[in-house]
Design a protein around this motif. Structure first.
Motif, PDB file in Angstrom:
ATOM      1  N   ALA A 174      12.670   3.574  -1.194  1.00  0.00           N
ATOM      2  CA  ALA A 174      13.174   3.468   0.177  1.00  0.00           C
ATOM      3  C   ALA A 174      12.247   4.192   1.159  1.00  0.00           C
ATOM      4  O   ALA A 174      11.944   3.676   2.241  1.00  0.00           O
ATOM      5  N   GLY A 175      11.786   5.379   0.792  1.00  0.00           N
ATOM      6  CA  GLY A 175      10.907   6.144   1.681  1.00  0.00           C
ATOM      7  C   GLY A 175       9.578   5.468   1.935  1.00  0.00           C
ATOM      8  O   GLY A 175       9.065   5.491   3.051  1.00  0.00           O
ATOM      9  N   SER A 176       9.023   4.843   0.910  1.00  0.00           N
ATOM     10  CA  SER A 176       7.723   4.186   1.100  1.00  0.00           C
ATOM     11  C   SER A 176       7.839   2.990   2.032  1.00  0.00           C
ATOM     12  O   SER A 176       6.959   2.747   2.862  1.00  0.00           O
ATOM     13  N   GLN A 177       8.939   2.266   1.937  1.00  0.00           N
ATOM     14  CA  GLN A 177       9.082   1.088   2.786  1.00  0.00           C
ATOM     15  C   GLN A 177       9.384   1.456   4.244  1.00  0.00           C
ATOM     16  O   GLN A 177       8.925   0.771   5.156  1.00  0.00           O
ATOM     17  N   ILE A 178      10.105   2.533   4.451  1.00  0.00           N
ATOM     18  CA  ILE A 178      10.340   2.950   5.837  1.00  0.00           C
ATOM     19  C   ILE A 178       9.061   3.518   6.437  1.00  0.00           C
ATOM     20  O   ILE A 178       8.798   3.360   7.636  1.00  0.00           O
ATOM     21  N   TYR A 179       8.234   4.162   5.608  1.00  0.00           N
ATOM     22  CA  TYR A 179       6.922   4.657   6.082  1.00  0.00           C
ATOM     23  C   TYR A 179       6.078   3.473   6.558  1.00  0.00           C
ATOM     24  O   TYR A 179       5.488   3.513   7.642  1.00  0.00           O
ATOM     25  N   ASP A 221       0.832  -1.211   0.000  1.00  0.00           N
ATOM     26  CA  ASP A 221       0.000   0.000   0.000  1.00  0.00           C
ATOM     27  C   ASP A 221       0.865   1.258   0.000  1.00  0.00           C
ATOM     28  O   ASP A 221       0.565   2.220  -0.706  1.00  0.00           O
ATOM     29  N   ALA A 222       1.910   1.248   0.790  1.00  0.00           N
ATOM     30  CA  ALA A 222       2.805   2.407   0.827  1.00  0.00           C
ATOM     31  C   ALA A 222       3.494   2.601  -0.519  1.00  0.00           C
ATOM     32  O   ALA A 222       3.617   3.725  -1.009  1.00  0.00           O
ATOM     33  N   LEU A 223       3.916   1.514  -1.132  1.00  0.00           N
ATOM     34  CA  LEU A 223       4.547   1.606  -2.444  1.00  0.00           C
ATOM     35  C   LEU A 223       3.564   2.112  -3.492  1.00  0.00           C
ATOM     36  O   LEU A 223       3.913   2.935  -4.343  1.00  0.00           O
TER      37      LEU A 223
END
Length: 124
Positions: A112-117, A20-22
């Motif tokens: 990278a940002g979406s997965q850390i979110y 979902d974040a991706l």
């Protein structure tokens, strides 16, 4: 001040999955790339702002107020996106702004940002 307004006990905060974040950040990435590409056709100097505007747009599309720890997750994911994207630009040789290089580096930062979110919102 009323306790109901401050605490908002009825609001349930939800974790976000990695997919979902991706999806959210990829949507923002695509919209932003299309918009920046159109603007650079009209105003060529806008290519200097391609990387930061793509990253900010993807974090904006990623963030939702119903997510668990959404503020911290948005700040950390934005910072990590910027670090990864700038690091990729440096590894690819730096130099003057190039639209295709900035898009590729922004894509790495968005990933990278979406997965850390997602990881921050899923943390117990």
């Amino acid at each position: 001040m009323d306790q109901d307004v401050v605490a908002r006990p009825g609001v349930e905060r939800l974790p976000v999955s990695g997919w979902d974040a991706l999806f959210r950040s990829a949507t923002g990435f695509g919209v932003s790339v299309a918009l920046v590409a159109f603007v650079t056709l009209v105003w060529h100097d806008a290519v200097d702002l391609a990387l930061p505007s793509i990253l900010m747009s993807s974090v904006g599309w990623l963030h939702e107020s119903k997510d668990r720890r959404h503020k911290v997750a948005a700040v950390v994911s934005g910072g990590l996106s910027a670090v990864v994207a700038v690091g990729a630009v440096i590894l690819l040789g730096g130099g003057p702004p190039d639209f295709s290089r900035d898009v590729a580096c922004a894509a790495l930062g968005v990933l990278a940002g979406s997965q850390i979110y997602a990881a921050i919102t899923r943390r117990q």
